[in-house]
Design a protein around this motif. Sequence first.
Motif, PDB file in Angstrom:
ATOM      1  N   SER A  14       0.830  -1.208   0.000  1.00 12.05           N
ATOM      2  CA  SER A  14       0.000   0.000   0.000  1.00 12.05           C
ATOM      3  C   SER A  14       0.864   1.258   0.000  1.00 12.05           C
ATOM      4  O   SER A  14       0.500   2.257  -0.624  1.00 12.05           O
ATOM      5  CB  SER A  14      -0.966  -0.003   1.181  1.00 12.05           C
ATOM      6  N   GLU A  15       2.005   1.241   0.691  1.00 14.18           N
ATOM      7  CA  GLU A  15       2.904   2.398   0.667  1.00 14.18           C
ATOM      8  C   GLU A  15       3.451   2.641  -0.735  1.00 14.18           C
ATOM      9  O   GLU A  15       3.482   3.780  -1.214  1.00 14.18           O
ATOM     10  CB  GLU A  15       4.075   2.184   1.623  1.00 14.18           C
ATOM     11  N   GLU A  17       2.117   1.673  -3.592  1.00 16.04           N
ATOM     12  CA  GLU A  17       1.021   2.124  -4.447  1.00 16.04           C
ATOM     13  C   GLU A  17       0.689   3.592  -4.189  1.00 16.04           C
ATOM     14  O   GLU A  17       0.390   4.343  -5.119  1.00 16.04           O
ATOM     15  CB  GLU A  17      -0.210   1.257  -4.215  1.00 16.04           C
ATOM     16  N   TYR A  18       0.749   4.004  -2.925  1.00 15.35           N
ATOM     17  CA  TYR A  18       0.453   5.395  -2.579  1.00 15.35           C
ATOM     18  C   TYR A  18       1.488   6.335  -3.202  1.00 15.35           C
ATOM     19  O   TYR A  18       1.129   7.332  -3.832  1.00 15.35           O
ATOM     20  CB  TYR A  18       0.420   5.562  -1.055  1.00 15.35           C
ATOM     21  N   TYR A  19       2.773   6.012  -3.048  1.00 16.25           N
ATOM     22  CA  TYR A  19       3.815   6.867  -3.615  1.00 16.25           C
ATOM     23  C   TYR A  19       3.785   6.848  -5.141  1.00 16.25           C
ATOM     24  O   TYR A  19       4.076   7.857  -5.782  1.00 16.25           O
ATOM     25  CB  TYR A  19       5.194   6.455  -3.100  1.00 16.25           C
ATOM     26  N   MET A  21       1.040   6.556  -6.878  1.00 14.07           N
ATOM     27  CA  MET A  21      -0.091   7.400  -7.231  1.00 14.07           C
ATOM     28  C   MET A  21       0.301   8.873  -7.160  1.00 14.07           C
ATOM     29  O   MET A  21      -0.065   9.666  -8.032  1.00 14.07           O
ATOM     30  CB  MET A  21      -1.278   7.130  -6.307  1.00 14.07           C
ATOM     31  N   LEU A  22       1.050   9.255  -6.134  1.00 16.25           N
ATOM     32  CA  LEU A  22       1.483  10.643  -5.999  1.00 16.25           C
ATOM     33  C   LEU A  22       2.372  11.077  -7.156  1.00 16.25           C
ATOM     34  O   LEU A  22       2.301  12.220  -7.606  1.00 16.25           O
ATOM     35  CB  LEU A  22       2.230  10.841  -4.682  1.00 16.25           C
TER      36      LEU A  22
END
Length: 66
Positions: A14-15, A17-19, A21-22
């Motif tokens: 999830s980390e 994927e989050y970065y 996405m950013l």
Amino acid sequence: MVIISNNTPPLRKSEIEYYAMLSKTGVLHYSGNNNDLGTACGKLYRVSCLSITDPGDSDIIKSTEA
């Protein structure tokens, strides 16, 4: 593009994927585990996540977008 193996721990996945996405980077979920991904990369060790920064002459990024 970031490629993540299927047995990456959920928090790390999830980390990443989050970065991604950013930074508006594509994420590909590899269907094999980290041993399979390492073998696919030609390495003799486990790879849970890898990044393609320069695809060169290949069309890997175009083929995953379709």
